[in-house]
Write an enzyme that holds these catalytic residues in place. Sequence first.
Site, PDB file in Angstrom:
ATOM      1  N   GLN A  38       0.801  -1.233   0.000  1.00  0.00           N
ATOM      2  CA  GLN A  38       0.000   0.000   0.000  1.00  0.00           C
ATOM      3  C   GLN A  38       0.833   1.283   0.000  1.00  0.00           C
ATOM      4  O   GLN A  38       0.412   2.302  -0.537  1.00  0.00           O
ATOM      5  CB  GLN A  38      -0.930   0.021   1.198  1.00  0.00           C
ATOM      6  CG  GLN A  38      -0.190   0.092   2.534  1.00  0.00           C
ATOM      7  CD  GLN A  38      -1.105   0.262   3.730  1.00  0.00           C
ATOM      8  OE1 GLN A  38      -2.319   0.302   3.595  1.00  0.00           O
ATOM      9  NE2 GLN A  38      -0.531   0.363   4.899  1.00  0.00           N
ATOM     10  N   HIS A  50      15.536  -4.994  17.753  1.00  0.00           N
ATOM     11  CA  HIS A  50      16.704  -5.849  17.928  1.00  0.00           C
ATOM     12  C   HIS A  50      16.411  -7.245  17.449  1.00  0.00           C
ATOM     13  O   HIS A  50      15.307  -7.759  17.556  1.00  0.00           O
ATOM     14  CB  HIS A  50      17.359  -5.757  19.295  1.00  0.00           C
ATOM     15  CG  HIS A  50      16.558  -6.241  20.447  1.00  0.00           C
ATOM     16  ND1 HIS A  50      15.590  -5.504  21.028  1.00  0.00           N
ATOM     17  CD2 HIS A  50      16.626  -7.393  21.123  1.00  0.00           C
ATOM     18  CE1 HIS A  50      15.078  -6.186  22.021  1.00  0.00           C
ATOM     19  NE2 HIS A  50      15.680  -7.337  22.105  1.00  0.00           N
ATOM     20  N   TYR A 216      19.078   0.472  23.991  1.00  0.00           N
ATOM     21  CA  TYR A 216      20.215  -0.051  23.223  1.00  0.00           C
ATOM     22  C   TYR A 216      20.702   0.995  22.228  1.00  0.00           C
ATOM     23  O   TYR A 216      20.087   2.061  22.081  1.00  0.00           O
ATOM     24  CB  TYR A 216      19.887  -1.372  22.522  1.00  0.00           C
ATOM     25  CG  TYR A 216      18.594  -1.477  21.729  1.00  0.00           C
ATOM     26  CD1 TYR A 216      18.521  -1.075  20.407  1.00  0.00           C
ATOM     27  CD2 TYR A 216      17.446  -2.042  22.301  1.00  0.00           C
ATOM     28  CE1 TYR A 216      17.344  -1.229  19.671  1.00  0.00           C
ATOM     29  CE2 TYR A 216      16.272  -2.197  21.571  1.00  0.00           C
ATOM     30  CZ  TYR A 216      16.232  -1.784  20.249  1.00  0.00           C
ATOM     31  OH  TYR A 216      15.072  -1.937  19.527  1.00  0.00           O
TER      32      TYR A 216
HETATM   33  C1  LIG Z   1       7.047  -1.115  20.283  1.00  0.00           C
HETATM   34  C2  LIG Z   1       7.404  -2.288  19.409  1.00  0.00           C
HETATM   35  C3  LIG Z   1       8.704  -2.800  19.430  1.00  0.00           C
HETATM   36  C4  LIG Z   1       9.043  -3.932  18.685  1.00  0.00           C
HETATM   37  N1  LIG Z   1      10.321  -4.426  18.757  1.00  0.00           N
HETATM   38  C5  LIG Z   1      10.635  -5.560  18.113  1.00  0.00           C
HETATM   39  C6  LIG Z   1      11.959  -6.117  18.196  1.00  0.00           C
HETATM   40  O1  LIG Z   1      12.849  -5.533  18.838  1.00  0.00           O
HETATM   41  N2  LIG Z   1      12.220  -7.304  17.554  1.00  0.00           N
HETATM   42  C7  LIG Z   1      11.255  -7.957  16.815  1.00  0.00           C
HETATM   43  O2  LIG Z   1      11.515  -9.048  16.275  1.00  0.00           O
HETATM   44  N3  LIG Z   1       9.990  -7.422  16.690  1.00  0.00           N
HETATM   45  C8  LIG Z   1       9.655  -6.254  17.304  1.00  0.00           C
HETATM   46  N4  LIG Z   1       8.412  -5.715  17.166  1.00  0.00           N
HETATM   47  C9  LIG Z   1       7.405  -6.395  16.323  1.00  0.00           C
HETATM   48  C10 LIG Z   1       7.615  -6.179  14.822  1.00  0.00           C
HETATM   49  O3  LIG Z   1       7.791  -4.806  14.492  1.00  0.00           O
HETATM   50  C11 LIG Z   1       6.405  -6.725  14.036  1.00  0.00           C
HETATM   51  O4  LIG Z   1       5.990  -7.927  14.610  1.00  0.00           O
HETATM   52  C12 LIG Z   1       6.792  -6.962  12.563  1.00  0.00           C
HETATM   53  O5  LIG Z   1       7.001  -5.730  11.905  1.00  0.00           O
HETATM   54  C13 LIG Z   1       5.700  -7.756  11.843  1.00  0.00           C
HETATM   55  O6  LIG Z   1       6.060  -7.900  10.480  1.00  0.00           O
HETATM   56  P1  LIG Z   1       4.927  -8.064   9.389  1.00  0.00           P
HETATM   57  O7  LIG Z   1       5.614  -8.244   8.081  1.00  0.00           O
HETATM   58  O8  LIG Z   1       3.926  -9.053   9.825  1.00  0.00           O
HETATM   59  O9  LIG Z   1       4.157  -6.670   9.399  1.00  0.00           O
HETATM   60  P2  LIG Z   1       4.703  -5.247   8.965  1.00  0.00           P
HETATM   61  O10 LIG Z   1       6.195  -5.195   9.022  1.00  0.00           O
HETATM   62  O11 LIG Z   1       3.907  -4.265   9.747  1.00  0.00           O
HETATM   63  O12 LIG Z   1       4.316  -5.139   7.418  1.00  0.00           O
HETATM   64  C14 LIG Z   1       2.980  -5.088   6.952  1.00  0.00           C
HETATM   65  C15 LIG Z   1       3.001  -4.414   5.577  1.00  0.00           C
HETATM   66  O13 LIG Z   1       1.730  -4.564   4.955  1.00  0.00           O
HETATM   67  C16 LIG Z   1       1.355  -3.330   4.361  1.00  0.00           C
HETATM   68  N5  LIG Z   1      -0.112  -3.311   4.258  1.00  0.00           N
HETATM   69  C17 LIG Z   1      -1.013  -3.200   5.277  1.00  0.00           C
HETATM   70  N6  LIG Z   1      -2.263  -3.251   4.802  1.00  0.00           N
HETATM   71  C18 LIG Z   1      -2.164  -3.397   3.456  1.00  0.00           C
HETATM   72  C19 LIG Z   1      -3.123  -3.511   2.405  1.00  0.00           C
HETATM   73  N7  LIG Z   1      -4.457  -3.486   2.634  1.00  0.00           N
HETATM   74  N8  LIG Z   1      -2.696  -3.655   1.119  1.00  0.00           N
HETATM   75  C20 LIG Z   1      -1.343  -3.683   0.844  1.00  0.00           C
HETATM   76  N9  LIG Z   1      -0.395  -3.576   1.808  1.00  0.00           N
HETATM   77  C21 LIG Z   1      -0.808  -3.445   3.101  1.00  0.00           C
HETATM   78  C22 LIG Z   1       1.931  -2.288   5.311  1.00  0.00           C
HETATM   79  O14 LIG Z   1       2.065  -1.025   4.690  1.00  0.00           O
HETATM   80  C23 LIG Z   1       3.281  -2.910   5.668  1.00  0.00           C
HETATM   81  O15 LIG Z   1       4.288  -2.564   4.760  1.00  0.00           O
HETATM   82  C24 LIG Z   1       8.059  -4.562  17.871  1.00  0.00           C
HETATM   83  C25 LIG Z   1       6.774  -4.018  17.791  1.00  0.00           C
HETATM   84  C26 LIG Z   1       6.434  -2.888  18.548  1.00  0.00           C
HETATM   85  C27 LIG Z   1       5.034  -2.331  18.456  1.00  0.00           C
END
Ligand SMILES: Cc1cc2nc3c(=O)[nH]c(=O)nc-3n(C[C@H](O)[C@H](O)[C@H](O)COP(=O)(O)OP(=O)(O)OC[C@H]3O[C@@H](n4cnc5c(N)ncnc54)[C@H](O)[C@@H]3O)c2cc1C
Length: 402
Positions: A38, A50, A216
């Site tokens: 998106q 991390h 960190y």
């Molecule tokens: C405060 C905090 C700290 C964190 N620290 C860590 C850490 O230190 N280590 C760790 O391993 N994890 C950490 N996490 C968790 C981690 O950031 C997420 O679990 C991870 O980003 C999940 O990856 P994902 O690919 O599932 O989702 P995301 O990385 O969120 O990617 C989802 C993608 O889908 C896209 N998208 C959404 N809806 C649509 C749609 N309808 N059509 C097309 N595209 C769409 C979005 O734009 C995005 O690019 C942390 C989270 C938080 C909140």
Amino acid sequence: MISRQAGARIAIVGAGLGGSALGALLQREGFDVAIYEQAPRFMRVGAGIHLSPNLMRVLQLLGVHRQALLAGQEPAAFVNRRASDGELLYRLTLGNTASERFGATFVALKRGDLHAALMSAVTPGSVTWGKRLAGLDWRGETVELAFEDGSRAHADVVIGADGLRSRVREVLRGFEKPVYSGQVAFRGSYPRALLENLPVEDLTKWWGEHTFVLSYWLDRAREEFYFAAMTPQAEWPTDASSMPGDVDEMRSLFDDFHPDVRHMLARAPRDSVAKWALFERAPQFEFGNDRVVLIGDACHPMRPFMSQGAAMALEDATILLRAIKGSTEFGAAFATYAQHRIDRLGRVHRVSSANTFMRGPTEPDWVFGYDALSVGASTVLPPLHRTDRARAAYQLAGREFA
Ligand SMILES: Cc1cc2nc3c(=O)[nH]c(=O)nc-3n(C[C@H](O)[C@H](O)[C@H](O)COP(=O)(O)OP(=O)(O)OC[C@H]3O[C@@H](n4cnc5c(N)ncnc54)[C@H](O)[C@@H]3O)c2cc1C
């Protein structure tokens, strides 16, 4: 049943951490993958993250391990301290010891740098930006993806990697708001000079009774300092995930912490802090059906108290790739993937919610030593081998490849 042979087309929705990793993994194995995102273009969003060894193994497999190592900082230890007086609760030695013990090391860095490393492994031109998924229909010969701009695309199977507010999940189950966990995090980063010579350990979690602060460095030179200060808050007043953080509120919420922590929080410039709501879903995971499958936060968002969300998304990607390689039918592969993930995700979700991991003496091997490249019955899930490219990259970074 949809055969995975004969040039099957795979669509991935979301080019975040999980979607870009899975896209790159599938492309390396010769699959025809189109990724729809998106966002209008690649953007370095997010604060610090991390990377635990179970995640680093997947970066090794993708050959982007060195990029993460060079962009980020390899902490000497993960130190856990009591918030009130700094008493040591548990110290996990990292660096070479982590490589020997867990098969890979630990790295802390900017989330954008991790995302850039993953995107560099994706085949150029295979991500279509500015495509926000609106609907999905899997009842025909192919799965039809409908986007908010009115355009459509078709694929044999669809993988939803679209994060916490996944539209793919919503199409499968109906709308269910993510659950506000009752916790918020103040997150910020600032230059080392502002710490005014306060000695800071590489990676520390300061444990209060219901509050904690994680800190960190975000870079190799230890020039940019990062913190996340987590605390209960009864309500979250908006649908947005974050809002500007009030540093005075933050300082008063943590004023019973050790003077070093108070100093770290006091040095944060007023405009450098954001307050984040922490969302989750119950651990009844939605994995999908035989044409549509979910990974990462779309499948299992959890509280970030173990810092394992991205790690789980990359483990999912690796297990799903192995399941697809080990089966002639996508439906069977998706079922195998779900079956191999459910216990692991359930346990990490549970321990993350309880926020007990490393609060005292801990055996962390079950989390950090997990090897998504080889775990599970090899007849169903064929093992994956790390590439020579990854090996060379690791050696270039001056380390032995484990
Ligand atoms: C405060 C905090 C700290 C964190 N620290 C860590 C850490 O230190 N280590 C760790 O391993 N994890 C950490 N996490 C968790 C981690 O950031 C997420 O679990 C991870 O980003 C999940 O990856 P994902 O690919 O599932 O989702 P995301 O990385 O969120 O990617 C989802 C993608 O889908 C896209 N998208 C959404 N809806 C649509 C749609 N309808 N059509 C097309 N595209 C769409 C979005 O734009 C995005 O690019 C942390 C989270 C938080 C909140």
